[in-house]
Motif scaffolding. Structure first.
Motif, PDB file in Angstrom:
ATOM      1  N   GLN A 158       0.839  -1.203   0.000  1.00 18.87           N
ATOM      2  CA  GLN A 158       0.000   0.000   0.000  1.00 18.87           C
ATOM      3  C   GLN A 158       0.875   1.254   0.000  1.00 18.87           C
ATOM      4  O   GLN A 158       0.630   2.178  -0.763  1.00 18.87           O
ATOM      5  N   ALA A 159       1.911   1.275   0.825  1.00 19.89           N
ATOM      6  CA  ALA A 159       2.809   2.434   0.863  1.00 19.89           C
ATOM      7  C   ALA A 159       3.555   2.574  -0.461  1.00 19.89           C
ATOM      8  O   ALA A 159       3.689   3.674  -0.994  1.00 19.89           O
ATOM      9  N   LEU A 160       4.023   1.471  -1.013  1.00 20.72           N
ATOM     10  CA  LEU A 160       4.724   1.496  -2.296  1.00 20.72           C
ATOM     11  C   LEU A 160       3.788   1.955  -3.404  1.00 20.72           C
ATOM     12  O   LEU A 160       4.179   2.743  -4.269  1.00 20.72           O
ATOM     13  N   GLY A 161       2.559   1.493  -3.361  1.00 20.50           N
ATOM     14  CA  GLY A 161       1.580   1.894  -4.369  1.00 20.50           C
ATOM     15  C   GLY A 161       1.328   3.388  -4.341  1.00 20.50           C
ATOM     16  O   GLY A 161       1.223   4.033  -5.379  1.00 20.50           O
ATOM     17  N   LEU A 162       1.244   3.955  -3.140  1.00 20.13           N
ATOM     18  CA  LEU A 162       1.044   5.398  -3.027  1.00 20.13           C
ATOM     19  C   LEU A 162       2.246   6.154  -3.568  1.00 20.13           C
ATOM     20  O   LEU A 162       2.093   7.179  -4.231  1.00 20.13           O
ATOM     21  N   ASP A 163       3.445   5.654  -3.310  1.00 18.77           N
ATOM     22  CA  ASP A 163       4.649   6.292  -3.840  1.00 18.77           C
ATOM     23  C   ASP A 163       4.671   6.241  -5.371  1.00 18.77           C
ATOM     24  O   ASP A 163       5.057   7.206  -6.031  1.00 18.77           O
ATOM     25  N   ILE A 164       4.262   5.117  -5.934  1.00 21.71           N
ATOM     26  CA  ILE A 164       4.255   4.983  -7.390  1.00 21.71           C
ATOM     27  C   ILE A 164       3.230   5.932  -8.013  1.00 21.71           C
ATOM     28  O   ILE A 164       3.503   6.584  -9.024  1.00 21.71           O
ATOM     29  N   VAL A 165       2.052   6.028  -7.409  1.00 23.70           N
ATOM     30  CA  VAL A 165       1.019   6.936  -7.927  1.00 23.70           C
ATOM     31  C   VAL A 165       1.513   8.375  -7.858  1.00 23.70           C
ATOM     32  O   VAL A 165       1.339   9.149  -8.809  1.00 23.70           O
ATOM     33  N   GLU A 166       2.156   8.753  -6.764  1.00 21.00           N
ATOM     34  CA  GLU A 166       2.689  10.120  -6.646  1.00 21.00           C
ATOM     35  C   GLU A 166       3.784  10.365  -7.671  1.00 21.00           C
ATOM     36  O   GLU A 166       3.865  11.453  -8.250  1.00 21.00           O
ATOM     37  N   PHE A 167       4.633   9.370  -7.927  1.00 15.84           N
ATOM     38  CA  PHE A 167       5.692   9.509  -8.919  1.00 15.84           C
ATOM     39  C   PHE A 167       5.091   9.716 -10.312  1.00 15.84           C
ATOM     40  O   PHE A 167       5.507  10.612 -11.053  1.00 15.84           O
ATOM     41  N   ILE A 168       4.112   8.886 -10.660  1.00 17.34           N
ATOM     42  CA  ILE A 168       3.478   9.019 -11.983  1.00 17.34           C
ATOM     43  C   ILE A 168       2.780  10.377 -12.104  1.00 17.34           C
ATOM     44  O   ILE A 168       2.879  11.050 -13.131  1.00 17.34           O
ATOM     45  N   ARG A 169       2.079  10.756 -11.053  1.00 18.22           N
ATOM     46  CA  ARG A 169       1.389  12.055 -11.075  1.00 18.22           C
ATOM     47  C   ARG A 169       2.412  13.192 -11.257  1.00 18.22           C
ATOM     48  O   ARG A 169       2.195  14.122 -12.048  1.00 18.22           O
ATOM     49  N   GLY A 170       3.519  13.110 -10.550  1.00 15.09           N
ATOM     50  CA  GLY A 170       4.569  14.127 -10.695  1.00 15.09           C
ATOM     51  C   GLY A 170       5.152  14.166 -12.090  1.00 15.09           C
ATOM     52  O   GLY A 170       5.421  15.237 -12.630  1.00 15.09           O
ATOM     53  N   GLN A 171       5.345  12.984 -12.701  1.00 14.78           N
ATOM     54  CA  GLN A 171       5.871  12.929 -14.050  1.00 14.78           C
ATOM     55  C   GLN A 171       4.874  13.513 -15.064  1.00 14.78           C
ATOM     56  O   GLN A 171       5.274  14.188 -15.995  1.00 14.78           O
TER      57      GLN A 171
END
Length: 60
Positions: A42-55
């Motif tokens: 869950q924590a990793l998933g949130l980090d990935i979503v934030e990374f994609i959103r930032g990109q």
């Protein structure tokens, strides 16, 4: 009285209860492991979503 003594000795020597306790302990450890894995994903998933959103925001 002799039967009660034999029963006590037999119950003390047999390990049926211990195998049940071991199985319950293993099941509890499995549940704990699943909760830890779920929390990490869950924590990793949130980090990935934030990374994609930032990109997407930075790229657009």
């Amino acid at each position: 009285m002799r039967h009660l003594s034999d029963l006590a000795v037999r119950l003390h020597r047999e390990e049926d209860g211990f195998s049940t306790a071991e199985l319950l302990g293993n099941a509890a450890l499995g549940v704990v492991a699943l909760v830890v894995i779920w929390a990490a994903l869950q924590a990793l998933g949130l980090d990935i979503v934030e990374f994609i959103r930032g990109q997407l925001v930075a790229g657009g």
